[in-house]
Design a protein around this motif. Sequence first.
Motif, PDB file in Angstrom:
ATOM      1  N   ASP A 251       1.242   6.592  -6.582  1.00  0.00           N
ATOM      2  CA  ASP A 251       0.086   7.425  -6.939  1.00  0.00           C
ATOM      3  C   ASP A 251       0.369   8.891  -6.680  1.00  0.00           C
ATOM      4  O   ASP A 251      -0.018   9.763  -7.466  1.00  0.00           O
ATOM      5  N   MET A 252       1.046   9.146  -5.581  1.00  0.00           N
ATOM      6  CA  MET A 252       1.374  10.544  -5.272  1.00  0.00           C
ATOM      7  C   MET A 252       2.322  11.103  -6.319  1.00  0.00           C
ATOM      8  O   MET A 252       2.164  12.243  -6.772  1.00  0.00           O
TER       9      MET A 252
ATOM     10  N   LEU B 210       0.765   4.025  -2.704  1.00  0.00           N
ATOM     11  CA  LEU B 210       0.532   5.402  -2.295  1.00  0.00           C
ATOM     12  C   LEU B 210       1.634   6.295  -2.839  1.00  0.00           C
ATOM     13  O   LEU B 210       1.379   7.359  -3.402  1.00  0.00           O
ATOM     14  N   LEU B 211       2.852   5.819  -2.698  1.00  0.00           N
ATOM     15  CA  LEU B 211       3.991   6.624  -3.154  1.00  0.00           C
ATOM     16  C   LEU B 211       3.897   6.848  -4.654  1.00  0.00           C
ATOM     17  O   LEU B 211       4.053   7.960  -5.162  1.00  0.00           O
TER      18      LEU B 211
ATOM     19  N   GLU C  55       0.833  -1.200   0.000  1.00  0.00           N
ATOM     20  CA  GLU C  55       0.000   0.000   0.000  1.00  0.00           C
ATOM     21  C   GLU C  55       0.861   1.240   0.000  1.00  0.00           C
ATOM     22  O   GLU C  55       0.524   2.253  -0.626  1.00  0.00           O
ATOM     23  N   ALA C  56       1.959   1.123   0.706  1.00  0.00           N
ATOM     24  CA  ALA C  56       2.882   2.264   0.737  1.00  0.00           C
ATOM     25  C   ALA C  56       3.456   2.508  -0.645  1.00  0.00           C
ATOM     26  O   ALA C  56       3.568   3.653  -1.090  1.00  0.00           O
ATOM     27  N   VAL C  57       3.797   1.428  -1.329  1.00  0.00           N
ATOM     28  CA  VAL C  57       4.337   1.564  -2.682  1.00  0.00           C
ATOM     29  C   VAL C  57       3.298   2.211  -3.578  1.00  0.00           C
ATOM     30  O   VAL C  57       3.587   3.127  -4.348  1.00  0.00           O
TER      31      VAL C  57
END
Lengths: 377, 906
Positions: B755-756, B752-753, B748-750
């Motif tokens: 996507d940001m 999120l990163l 999810e962090a990947v």
Amino acid sequence: MVRFLHTADWQIGMKAAHAGEKAKVVRQKRFDAASRIVELAEEKDVDFVILAGDTFEDHNVGDVAVKRTVDILNQLGSTPVYVLPGNHDPMVPGGIWDRDSWKRIDQHVTLLREQQEYRHSDDVALYACPLAQKQSSLDPTARIPRREDGDNRIRIGVAHGSLNILPDRVNFPITADRPEQSGLDYLALGDWHSHLTSGRAVYPGTMEPTSFSEKDSGNVLIVEIEEAHAEPQIEVCPVNSLTWVGITPEISTVDDVEMLDRTIRDLGPLASVLLKISPDLSGCTDSRALQRLETLREEVRESAFFLEWIDPVHQPVISGGADRIPDGILYEVDEALATILDGRIPEGPGHQFADQDPEVVLAARLLLHRLAGGRSA
Amino acid sequence: MIVEEITIRNWRSYREPHTFRFDEGFNLLVGRNEAGKSTLFEAFTRVLFDRHTSTAEKIRQIQPLGSSLGPEATIFFQANGNRYKVWKRFLKTPASEFFTWRGDRWELDHEGDAADNAVREILRGETPPGASQTKHRGLCQALWYLQDDAPLPEGAWAEGVNEGLSGIVSLAVKSPEEDQILKKIEKVYSAIYTSKNGEVRSKSDLALLQKEIQDIEEELQTLHERARRAEALRLELESFAGQQQMKDAALKAAHAEVADLKQKLKEGAALEEEKNQKEETLRRIKETREKLAGDLAAIDKRITQINELKRDLEEEQRETEVLQADARIEQRTADAHHNTWKTVHEPELRQVEKDLGILQAIERIRRFEEEVARVLEEIGRIETTETEFRKRQQELSTTPLPRKKDLKRYQDQKLELATVNGQIEQAAIRIGFDLQAEDISIITEPDVERLTEDGEYLVLGPTKFTIGDLGTITVRGGGSSLEELQAKAESLSTEIASIFEHFGVADEQELSDLQQRRQDLEQEIKRLKKTLEDLTSKKGLDQLKEDVARTRQKITDERSKLSATPPGWQDLSGDVIREMSEDLAQKKEELNKKIEHEQDREAEARTAFAEASRKAEEASSHLVELKTEIRGLRRANDETLKSYSTYENLQAALAKETEALKQAEEDFAGLLTEYRIRVEEPRAQYDEALERLRGLEEQMQSVEREIVDRNARIEEAVSKDFYSSIGDQEALLDLKRRKLDQVTRQAEAVKLLRDMVQAFKKEQSTALSGPVADLMTRWVVMLTNGSYDSVQMNENLFPVGILNPQYNEALPLDNLSYGTREQVIVLLRLAMGVLLSNDERNLVVIDDRLVNADPVRMRRLCQILEEVATNHCQVVVATCNDTPYAGIQGEVIWVPGDGEVADQSS
């Protein structure tokens, strides 16, 4: 005078799930401890052995484990062994005691099936309080008869439950002054896995630790009672081969990590140590400390019998150095992530991510820094 | 990136090396169809984007036909302020070299795959193993609009635009570190998620972990199920154990009860003996009393029956007598009727019948006589006819009468003779003398026929004519044929004469008459025969004669019956006889009716008599039965009373027994109460207790069986040591779940990163897309002369509509004509090119995409092309018609056909 070995909570067949991949070995170690108990009993030339409940972890323990236990107990030869059904192995139809594999037990082993007096000898009487269910709010020792006038025998109660001095324990509560009430010279208890003495009511603890929370386990007791009413002489004999240690160090600096390292080394050979380490990194701003901690983790993982390392949820994100985020989009992304972690809503494209799970946001930021620092994801 | 020069060799139609140099502004690539213009662009893309080791179909197709040589090309291009040279050879000893111009010479930087990667890196395309498809051309995708390209589907366009605009972004930032990190982020992302729709890859750690966890959970479920089953069995066992305990206690109680009852029964044995004895005594007394009572009752009953029967008997006797009287009456009535018809009516009937018979006989005799006469007459007719018939037949047989065929034969011969004569006449010599004197005689020898009175003679043969005294003339004749004819005529004449002779006629008429006579006779014979047949059709003559004889016999018989004929009756007329017969017949009928009536009455009376007799007989039989029954009852009573002498004795004996029974019953009743308490009840209880005990034992056995069964099943269930396995699996599951949490959070962090990063990129890209839209709008207005103005684009910079200011309505791009759509896309790429060429020129390629432009549009497009080429981009337009582009300042590059070496000129 009577000398006997008091043990309990062998928990043979326990799953040891919290020992992870070492669960099987942990289970195996319990048989080794049981064998050491047999050796100790012979060495100390005891008159009998009391196994005060929870010999087996569950009725569904496999036949192999039961047979092995029977074989170990049978090694005691002529030394009587009194086995009490506990709350893990209560006296129920179809339970462990009805198994074919248990029926191979020799005659020197007496299963204390009934709540009655078992006359060991003319001078020694045992009052058994077997459990017939897994849970109850009744005191299993309530029906031990009082000493009658003129009864000068050594009276030993054998029971399994929770002394009412123990915190948050309500299953089979036992009044702590049961020995006084019933005129017992010794109340051999089981259920509490750490060694504990409360007057004449004594827990030997489990012979091999079963979790990280036990303080003083891994022992059996050699008890001597000179005569009726005499004070029992108790010798604590460690028999365990594994040590379970839980540490929750606060790590802020490299020194803290070094201190942790020393603490671990002081435990002795790690090959027989199960370690559970939950570092608190909330105050850490030193990336070197984090790196050192990471290195220590790997070292310990290799040398310890078992390591459970609990990564803290809230880890610091330390900027600068090798983790420098280059100017540009990534810098803005990092700023936006930090803003969200602060509980604020970032401006610009980052605002649409303001409601993300903080743990995920932190992990994303850590990932970014890791990648920026040239490390792998 | 702009292209300086390309040299191409062994590439499709380019077998010899061909070099094409390009201006940094506008380049018009002119050549006929199939000259090789598109091949040049193909070479661009293959050399810049494809792996030198590729053997894909598209690569193999670039080999010249019939050749096994390796296609190769060298491109000189500029990018990022540097000059580069790349050379590639495909298929045959594939190779790749990448050079950079440094100082004053070309330096080889890379070879092989590294050279391939270096080129793509510069152009910021991806490095997939596939051929140079549009989407993989990175920045160039936005700028090169080649002939093979479809007008991109939106997704690919967006990707291309993103690539193009990300190129802008990366150009703007100029940070390799960031670029590197971005690549890492993308790499990490791609390891977890698919690029297509952002779903977790099936082979990613996350997915694999999830699968592992699922498997472990399933395994645990199975193991827990086993544990549950074992526990369920234990619960059942506990229940059965409880039942066993209860039943055990119940069994003990049942055994105790049975023992107690048994003891009681033992104690009550003597009482039972006494009870049995008293019961026996009582039974005997009862029997005796019952017998006496029964006898008495029987006797009384019989007496009653006897009295009833006697009454019945009397009544029955009365009835019988009545019936007998009735029978007699009926008999007398029947006799009377019988006499009436027998003695009165029947004789009268006889007489009438007799008279009637006489009259009938007379009539019959008369009829018979008439019959005889008729038959005789008939016989006479037959005989007459027969006689006539015979006579005619005789005549016919004896008289020679010619038949028709005879007549016919005569006529034929006659005709033939006439014919022959005619022939003779024709064949004959006809001599006629025309003498002066009429009285001169002519004598012939032999005679000859004179045909006419004119004196013509028919000479058939040698004939001598003596004519008076004049002399003679000898004629020889007609020759042999005439002789034949004469012979034939003679023969025919002879036959005809014989016919006449045979039938005795002299001439034909007589013959004819005879023949007619024959015919008449034959007809008559026929008619008589027919008449005879008719007369004898029903009966023959003999039979008729027999009939006559029989009838006569009948007459004789009838006459014999008329012995007592009343006088005068035989002389009565037929009418009188008929009238008398009718009267007698009527009378006879009346007498018959009377007789019948009397006979019916007699029959009825006889029937009544029979019935009455039968009933009387029945009644009489019943009387006998009644008497017999009475006798029987009396005998039975006598028999019964033999033991007691008298009826009174019997009554006395009964009274005595009754008293004894009463006493015995009282004694027994007293004993019975005690017996019930001490023996009967305990016995019943004992039986019940035994029954209960048996039931409990059966239940116990059943429970024990269940217990054994449950124990065995528990043993079997736990024998597989699933408990430890549960522990192991739970430990593993815990481990995996923690790992999953970790991996999920990381994934999810990947995401999120990434996507940001994408969001920030897009913001920057979007900020820059405004200029593209502005430029597009200006050019569309210019191109369409205001018919359309602003182009509407979506967030991916894909044109989706165009505004028509006249109607103030946005039209979807699909609504435009094909040519206009093409032009819009070209303008879009030019706008992109302008935007991307802020810092350095970039190449925009348009491969024959403006063929559908009308001259006005073409002119305007050329203005735009010149503007772009002059101020912003290197533009290469390929065309087979250079005329529309004549006004644009730039390089014209001629593409030779058929592999000729071209001589370039500006």
